[in-house]
Write a protein that holds these residues in place. Structure first.
Motif, PDB file in Angstrom:
ATOM      1  N   VAL A 647       0.859  -1.189   0.000  1.00 56.88           N
ATOM      2  CA  VAL A 647       0.000   0.000   0.000  1.00 56.88           C
ATOM      3  C   VAL A 647       0.887   1.229   0.000  1.00 56.88           C
ATOM      4  CG1 VAL A 647      -1.872  -1.181   1.213  1.00 56.88           C
ATOM      5  CG2 VAL A 647      -0.099  -0.013   2.512  1.00 56.88           C
ATOM      6  N   SER A 648       0.271   2.354  -0.290  1.00 57.62           N
ATOM      7  CA  SER A 648       0.984   3.630  -0.231  1.00 57.62           C
ATOM      8  C   SER A 648       1.251   3.979   1.225  1.00 57.62           C
ATOM      9  CB  SER A 648       0.163   4.724  -0.913  1.00 57.62           C
ATOM     10  OG  SER A 648       0.830   5.964  -0.847  1.00 57.62           O
ATOM     11  N   LEU A 649       2.416   4.524   1.502  1.00 56.43           N
ATOM     12  CA  LEU A 649       2.832   4.824   2.867  1.00 56.43           C
ATOM     13  C   LEU A 649       2.668   6.320   3.141  1.00 56.43           C
ATOM     14  CD1 LEU A 649       6.098   2.687   2.954  1.00 56.43           C
ATOM     15  CD2 LEU A 649       3.799   2.015   3.648  1.00 56.43           C
ATOM     16  N   ASP A 650       2.175   6.619   4.337  1.00 58.71           N
ATOM     17  CA  ASP A 650       1.931   8.006   4.729  1.00 58.71           C
ATOM     18  C   ASP A 650       2.832   8.318   5.923  1.00 58.71           C
ATOM     19  OD1 ASP A 650       1.059  10.511   5.258  1.00 58.71           O
ATOM     20  OD2 ASP A 650      -1.039   9.980   5.618  1.00 58.71           O
ATOM     21  N   ARG A 651       3.705   9.286   5.765  1.00 55.33           N
ATOM     22  CA  ARG A 651       4.640   9.614   6.830  1.00 55.33           C
ATOM     23  C   ARG A 651       3.920  10.171   8.038  1.00 55.33           C
ATOM     24  NH1 ARG A 651       6.857  13.283   9.546  1.00 55.33           N
ATOM     25  NH2 ARG A 651       5.442  14.788   8.602  1.00 55.33           N
ATOM     26  N   GLU A 652       2.824  10.864   7.788  1.00 56.73           N
ATOM     27  CA  GLU A 652       2.125  11.460   8.911  1.00 56.73           C
ATOM     28  C   GLU A 652       1.473  10.402   9.793  1.00 56.73           C
ATOM     29  OE1 GLU A 652       3.380  14.310   6.397  1.00 56.73           O
ATOM     30  OE2 GLU A 652       1.900  12.828   5.762  1.00 56.73           O
ATOM     31  N   GLN A 653       1.206   9.219   9.254  1.00 58.15           N
ATOM     32  CA  GLN A 653       0.663   8.131  10.059  1.00 58.15           C
ATOM     33  C   GLN A 653       1.779   7.353  10.762  1.00 58.15           C
ATOM     34  OE1 GLN A 653      -1.847   5.630   7.719  1.00 58.15           O
ATOM     35  NE2 GLN A 653      -3.351   7.243   7.291  1.00 58.15           N
ATOM     36  N   GLN A 654       2.859   7.069  10.040  1.00 57.60           N
ATOM     37  CA  GLN A 654       4.013   6.377  10.624  1.00 57.60           C
ATOM     38  C   GLN A 654       5.248   6.803   9.849  1.00 57.60           C
ATOM     39  OE1 GLN A 654       3.469   2.227  11.346  1.00 57.60           O
ATOM     40  NE2 GLN A 654       5.613   1.827  11.790  1.00 57.60           N
ATOM     41  N   SER A 655       6.243   7.282  10.581  1.00 56.19           N
ATOM     42  CA  SER A 655       7.399   7.872   9.897  1.00 56.19           C
ATOM     43  C   SER A 655       8.490   6.857   9.573  1.00 56.19           C
ATOM     44  CB  SER A 655       7.990   8.993  10.761  1.00 56.19           C
ATOM     45  OG  SER A 655       8.422   8.467  12.016  1.00 56.19           O
ATOM     46  N   SER A 656       8.483   5.686  10.198  1.00 55.21           N
ATOM     47  CA  SER A 656       9.531   4.700   9.928  1.00 55.21           C
ATOM     48  C   SER A 656       9.008   3.298  10.213  1.00 55.21           C
ATOM     49  CB  SER A 656      10.785   4.979  10.768  1.00 55.21           C
ATOM     50  OG  SER A 656      10.489   4.831  12.140  1.00 55.21           O
ATOM     51  N   TYR A 657       9.653   2.320   9.605  1.00 58.75           N
ATOM     52  CA  TYR A 657       9.310   0.917   9.786  1.00 58.75           C
ATOM     53  C   TYR A 657      10.608   0.139   9.998  1.00 58.75           C
ATOM     54  CZ  TYR A 657       4.756   2.176   7.808  1.00 58.75           C
ATOM     55  OH  TYR A 657       3.542   2.745   7.565  1.00 58.75           O
ATOM     56  N   ILE A 658      10.569  -0.841  10.871  1.00 61.82           N
ATOM     57  CA  ILE A 658      11.710  -1.741  11.094  1.00 61.82           C
ATOM     58  C   ILE A 658      11.249  -3.160  10.771  1.00 61.82           C
ATOM     59  CG2 ILE A 658      13.313  -2.730  12.766  1.00 61.82           C
ATOM     60  CD1 ILE A 658      13.344  -0.088  14.200  1.00 61.82           C
ATOM     61  N   LEU A 659      11.889  -3.759   9.791  1.00 58.91           N
ATOM     62  CA  LEU A 659      11.541  -5.108   9.341  1.00 58.91           C
ATOM     63  C   LEU A 659      12.714  -6.042   9.602  1.00 58.91           C
ATOM     64  CD1 LEU A 659       9.990  -4.265   5.857  1.00 58.91           C
ATOM     65  CD2 LEU A 659       8.810  -4.403   8.038  1.00 58.91           C
ATOM     66  N   TRP A 660      12.389  -7.325   9.726  1.00 56.44           N
ATOM     67  CA  TRP A 660      13.410  -8.381   9.806  1.00 56.44           C
ATOM     68  C   TRP A 660      13.210  -9.312   8.616  1.00 56.44           C
ATOM     69  CZ3 TRP A 660      17.437  -8.156  13.037  1.00 56.44           C
ATOM     70  CH2 TRP A 660      17.336  -7.313  14.145  1.00 56.44           C
ATOM     71  N   ILE A 661      14.268  -9.430   7.827  1.00 57.88           N
ATOM     72  CA  ILE A 661      14.230 -10.258   6.611  1.00 57.88           C
ATOM     73  C   ILE A 661      15.025 -11.528   6.879  1.00 57.88           C
ATOM     74  CG2 ILE A 661      14.760 -10.376   4.149  1.00 57.88           C
ATOM     75  CD1 ILE A 661      12.629  -8.345   4.829  1.00 57.88           C
ATOM     76  N   GLU A 662      14.445 -12.666   6.553  1.00 56.40           N
ATOM     77  CA  GLU A 662      15.134 -13.956   6.717  1.00 56.40           C
ATOM     78  C   GLU A 662      15.514 -14.501   5.340  1.00 56.40           C
ATOM     79  OE1 GLU A 662      14.549 -18.091   9.167  1.00 56.40           O
ATOM     80  OE2 GLU A 662      12.842 -17.357   8.018  1.00 56.40           O
ATOM     81  N   ALA A 663      16.761 -14.977   5.234  1.00 55.54           N
ATOM     82  CA  ALA A 663      17.259 -15.622   4.017  1.00 55.54           C
ATOM     83  C   ALA A 663      17.493 -17.088   4.328  1.00 55.54           C
ATOM     84  CB  ALA A 663      18.546 -14.956   3.537  1.00 55.54           C
ATOM     85  N   VAL A 664      16.873 -17.980   3.561  1.00 58.38           N
ATOM     86  CA  VAL A 664      16.983 -19.425   3.753  1.00 58.38           C
ATOM     87  C   VAL A 664      17.518 -20.027   2.461  1.00 58.38           C
ATOM     88  CG1 VAL A 664      15.765 -21.547   4.356  1.00 58.38           C
ATOM     89  CG2 VAL A 664      15.035 -19.380   5.355  1.00 58.38           C
ATOM     90  N   ASP A 665      18.585 -20.857   2.574  1.00 58.26           N
ATOM     91  CA  ASP A 665      19.129 -21.468   1.365  1.00 58.26           C
ATOM     92  C   ASP A 665      18.389 -22.758   1.045  1.00 58.26           C
ATOM     93  OD1 ASP A 665      20.137 -23.466   3.013  1.00 58.26           O
ATOM     94  OD2 ASP A 665      22.156 -22.629   3.085  1.00 58.26           O
TER      95      ASP A 665
END
Length: 900
Positions: A647-665
């Motif tokens: 979805v489109s992101l709105d800074r006024e609603q949330q200014s930053s996001y922290i994600l955790w990405i997993e890489a599996v071989d």
């Protein structure tokens, strides 16, 4: 000093000290670093050190001292005050200390103490210390025993790198043969050698382990299938010894199993019968024939002797001599005219323990009435007993022998020719008659043919023939280099292999004979040092673990060298491909990724690329990415690593996001890793300023005519939800309406509206200021407008009238540029002054007529309504001119903005 002290103490004290000897027992692993606590003597002896004594009853401080710094003393550190015993910087190696016996005892004190009987023989490696406790009233001798526990720090090792074992080819199934050089492991117990196994058992061998009373394990080779030396005479494999540690350690050696010969083959003739014709006038010693039998066995099992059968008549035995070793038959007596014309010679080929092979030689004797031609040879080449020896590298036209042909009766013409195959030629030797030269016509090759049998045949005009048989033996020279079965040897091995892993067995052949054909194997100069090649067997091994990620392909040369003089060699190329194992986790280029994305970024737009690598290859190196948190908003392309927002992101609603990405071989089992992703939304100018005050375009403010120039009247207050320059607000008046609208000015930064000029009587009335509130956004600023209504008068007498004026659509022209309020109002004041007398006269006439009529009524109304309006007159109309509005206390409701 300690010895002198003991001498002066006295006999009684001395006896008392020895009577109070104490024994302490500790145990620890070998190989520990310095500073590891072994034990506390004071605690274990229940003694109080200086720090633990009660202050009411002070006692002399205790002292702990090693009686001597013997061999064991170097491995420990004793704290003289606390009595704590620690390991020293000298590392304890159990195998070095107890190398002579598993019952070894190492002394570190003055007295010798035997091993503790409570320890097993595999663990009774003791370190003995004598510790003295002082002062005299606490004196005692402490015997400290430290048992050194074994750890699995040694791999099994065979005493020799190559083990040879001989097995008879008739060994029955389940035959057990002890391997004389078992592996040795300095470790004890389960850390010692436990099992053995073969790298390749060829389907006919296996291993078993037997343990004797002393605990030594001996490997036994067990025959599991039938053996045949004539089919395969040698098996080369790798024997691996493995200990019981965790993880287990291994050692290996090359095991060569030679199949010894037994007499399981008997002599055989290639033919069952030979037919020979012999002239009756042949001379003594004439070669008649040679019989040969073949035995596939070796050595004494293949020795063959030849003899006549009992069926051969005595006259035939006397006329023909049989060599029992070579099988050659020669004429041993003159042919008598009365002798039989046909002789049947039955010859036996005898082998040890075998039924003789049989061949029949039929000799037909042709009677002649005249003497046959004579053939007299004179050899130039080396000749022994009728066999001529020639080297294979002899040049063309090498002379072999001269032959003189003559007729004994000198009556007949004699001719001769050469009979037999081979690169030889018999030609007349001019200018002599009856002289012939035998010579070579082509180069000789031992590897093509080693033996030639040719005959010089002489015949006269009467048709009588005489043969002189010549055997030519070709001698071998070192003219052939070893030849590999493959010039390019392609191998593969999985990474993380065990040390000394078997790769292949090289095989090269040399057509030369004897030592010249013996091949030795060597690595080329470009081969890494951790590859080893057995000189004799050609077994190629690698001594260390290979890592595909460090190097995937190896390419080097190997040499096969014969034993001739000078030696000849050939070269082959070995290529080794290291096969991948899933031993590497996926690796992100960064552990933390940061992406700056403008707000209102379209859905499924590319936010950034997550770069991840896996050092493994193939399926082990395939990496799948997934979002561990925030998967309802974000999605990642598992193939390309592209991170997208659903979805489109709105800074006024949330200014930053922290994600955790997993890489599996894609390995089995799979390996994984994670990375942190921080997404920071960059502000874009998507919010116009929001005017909080005034709250309505219909509100107004009473401005007294007595207000001094420069006084603050009111302010316009607005906020912007954006950040940075997008939230920097500027205020300007873009439209004015009123008697003299230039009288008011707005501060572009603060929004404060001040009075610029003094108000006169004809300036009374309603002023409407259209204020533009604009941000500094890029690329295009956004703005809002608000109407500021100022009512210049002494009082507000008719609110409904003012409200009706406010409801009317104002006729205000929009100014393109902000007016220059510092110059223009002064100019207009000068123009207004020229019409002042006329305006004053008209005002007096019009107002004077109605002043008397209405003055009294207004006064009465004001008196009646003063009380009712006193509480409300300061709500919205009369706002304190000098006061700042407390915006935090005011209810900030968004206003409806009119674009005028």
């Amino acid at each position: 000093h300690l010895l002198l002290f003991l001498l002066f103490v006295g006999p009684f004290n001395c006896f008392a000290s020895y009577s109070r000897a104490t024994e302490l027992f500790y145990s620890l692993n070998e190989g520990l670093p310095a500073g590891v606590l072994i034990g506390s003597l004071a605690h274990d002896l229940r003694l109080q050190t200086a720090g633990e004594q009660h202050p009411a009853a002070p006692q002399p401080p205790l002292s702990f001292t090693l009686a001597s710094r013997g061999l064991g003393g170097q491995y420990v550190q004793l704290d003289n005050h606390s009595g704590e015993l620690h390991t020293s910087a000298v590392e304890i190696d159990r195998e070095a200390l107890c190398v002579e016996s598993s019952e070894a005892t190492i002394f570190g004190g003055a007295a010798a103490v035997s091993s503790s009987s409570s320890l097993s023989s595999s663990e009774s490696c003791l370190l003995l210390l004598d510790v003295l406790v002082l002062p005299q009233e606490y004196f005692r001798l402490v015997k400290v025993k430290i048992a050194i526990r074994d750890v699995n720090d040694n791999a099994p090792r065979f005493p020799v790198p190559h083990i040879h074992l001989s097995v008879p080819e008739n060994a029955p199934v389940n035959t057990r043969l002890a391997i004389e050089h078992p592996a040795l492991d300095p470790d004890v117990g389960t850390n010692g050698v436990q099992t053995y196994h073969l790298r390749d058992n060829y389907g006919v061998f296996t291993l078993d382990v037997e343990e004797n009373e002393s605990g030594e394990r001996t490997p036994y080779l067990i025959v599991m299938g039938a053996l045949d030396r004539e089919t395969r005479e040698e098996y080369v494999t790798v024997i691996i010894a493995e200990d019981g540690g965790t993880p287990p350690l291994m050692g290996s050696a090359t095991l060569t199993i030679g199949i010894s010969d037994i007499n399981d083959n008997c002599p055989q003739f290639n033919d069952s019968q030979l037919n020979i014709t012999l002239y009756g006038n042949s001379s003594l010693g004439t070669h008649v024939a040679t019989v040969r039998a073949v035995d596939m066995d070796l050595g004494s099992n293949a020795q063959i002797t030849y003899s006549y059968s009992q069926k051969v008549s005595q006259p035939s035995r006397e006329l023909f001599h049989l060599d029992e070793s070579t099988g050659a038959i020669t004429l041993s007596d003159k042919v008598d005219g009365d002798a039989p014309r046909l002789h049947r010679l039955i010859i036996l080929g005898n082998g040890p323990g075998c039924i003789p092979a049989v061949i029949t030689v039929l000799v037909t004797i042709i009677k002649v009435m005249m003497r046959p031609p004579e053939v007299v040879p004179r050899f130039i080449a080396n000749e022994v007993e009728g066999v001529v020896y020639l080297k294979e590298l002899e040049p063309i036209n090498t002379p072999i022998a001269f032959f003189t042909i003559k007729d004994p009766d000198e009556k007949y013409k004699v001719n001769c020719y050469l009979d037999g195959d081979g690169p030889f030629r018999l030609s007349p030797y001019k200018p002599y008659n009856n002289e012939y030269l035998l010579e070579t016509t082509k180069p000789l090759d031992y590897e093509t043919q080693q033996l030639y049998e040719i005959s010089v045949v002489a015949w006269n005009s009467e048709g009588f023939h005489v043969k002189k048989i010549i055997t030519v033996q070709i001698l071998d020279d070192n003219d052939n280099s070893p030849v590999f079965s493959q010039q390019l040897i392609e191998l593969s091995i999985e990474e993380n292999n065990v040390p000394n892993a078997f790769l292949t067995k090289l095989h090269a052949t040399d057509a030369d004979s004897g030592e010249r054909g013996q091949v030795s194997y060597f690595l080329g100069p470009d081969a890494p040092s951790y590859f080893a090649l057995d000189k004799t067997t050609g077994v190629l091994t690698v001594s260390t673990q290979l890592d595909r990620e460090e190097k995937e392909k190896y390419r080097y040369t190997v040499k096969a060298v014969d034993s001739g003089f000078p030696p000849r060699e050939s070269v082959a190329t070995v290529t080794i491909t290291v096969l991948d194992k899933n031993d590497n986790s996926p690796r992100f280029i960064n552990k933390d990724f940061s992406f700056f994305v403008p707000e209102n970024f379209p859905g499924f737009g590319e936010i950034g690329v997550i770069s991840v690598t896996d050092a493994d290859a193939g399926q082990n190196g395939w990496v799948a990415l997934s979002v561990l948190n925030g998967s309802d908003i974000f999605v990642i392309d598992t193939g390309k690593g592209v991170l997208r927002a659903k979805v489109s992101l709105d800074r006024e609603q949330q200014s930053s996001y922290i994600l955790w990405i997993e890489a599996v071989d894609g390995g089995d089992p799979a390996l994984s890793s994670t990375a942190k992703i921080t997404i920071l939304l960059l502000d874009i100018n998507d919010n116009p300023p929001l005017v909080l005050f005034p709250q309505s375009n219909m509100s107004y403010l009473l401005v007294l005519p007595s207000t001094l120039p420069g006084s603050p009247i009111t302010e316009v207050y607005a906020v912007d939800k954006d950040t940075g320059m997008n939230a920097v607000i500027a205020y300007s008046i873009i439209g004015r309406r009123g008697p003299r609208p230039e009288s008011f000015r707005i501060d572009p930064k603060t929004g404060n509206i001040t009075l610029e000029e003094s108000l006169m009587q004809n300036d009374y009335g309603l002023y409407r200021l259209l204020v533009k509130v604009s941000d500094h956004g890029y690329p295009e600023p956004l703005h809002s407008t608000v109407m500021v209504n100022l009512f210049v008068n002494d009082t507000v007498s008719n609110e409904s009238y003012i409200e009706s004026l406010l409801r009317k659509e104002p006729d205000i022209s929009i100014e393109e540029k902000q007016p220059q309020i510092s110059i223009e109002p002064t100019h207009k004041k000068m123009e207004a002054a020229s019409c002042m007398p006329t305006l004053v006269a008209l005002s007096i006439i019009s107002l004077g007529s109605i002043a008397l009529v209405t003055g009294m009524g207004i006064y009465i109304c004001l008196r009646k309504g003063r009380k009712h309006h006193r509480a409300d007159e300061n709500l919205e109309v009369q706002i304190p001119l000098n006061g700042r509005i407390n915006l935090h206390m005011l209810e900030k409701k968004p206003m409806e903005i009119s674009n005028i």
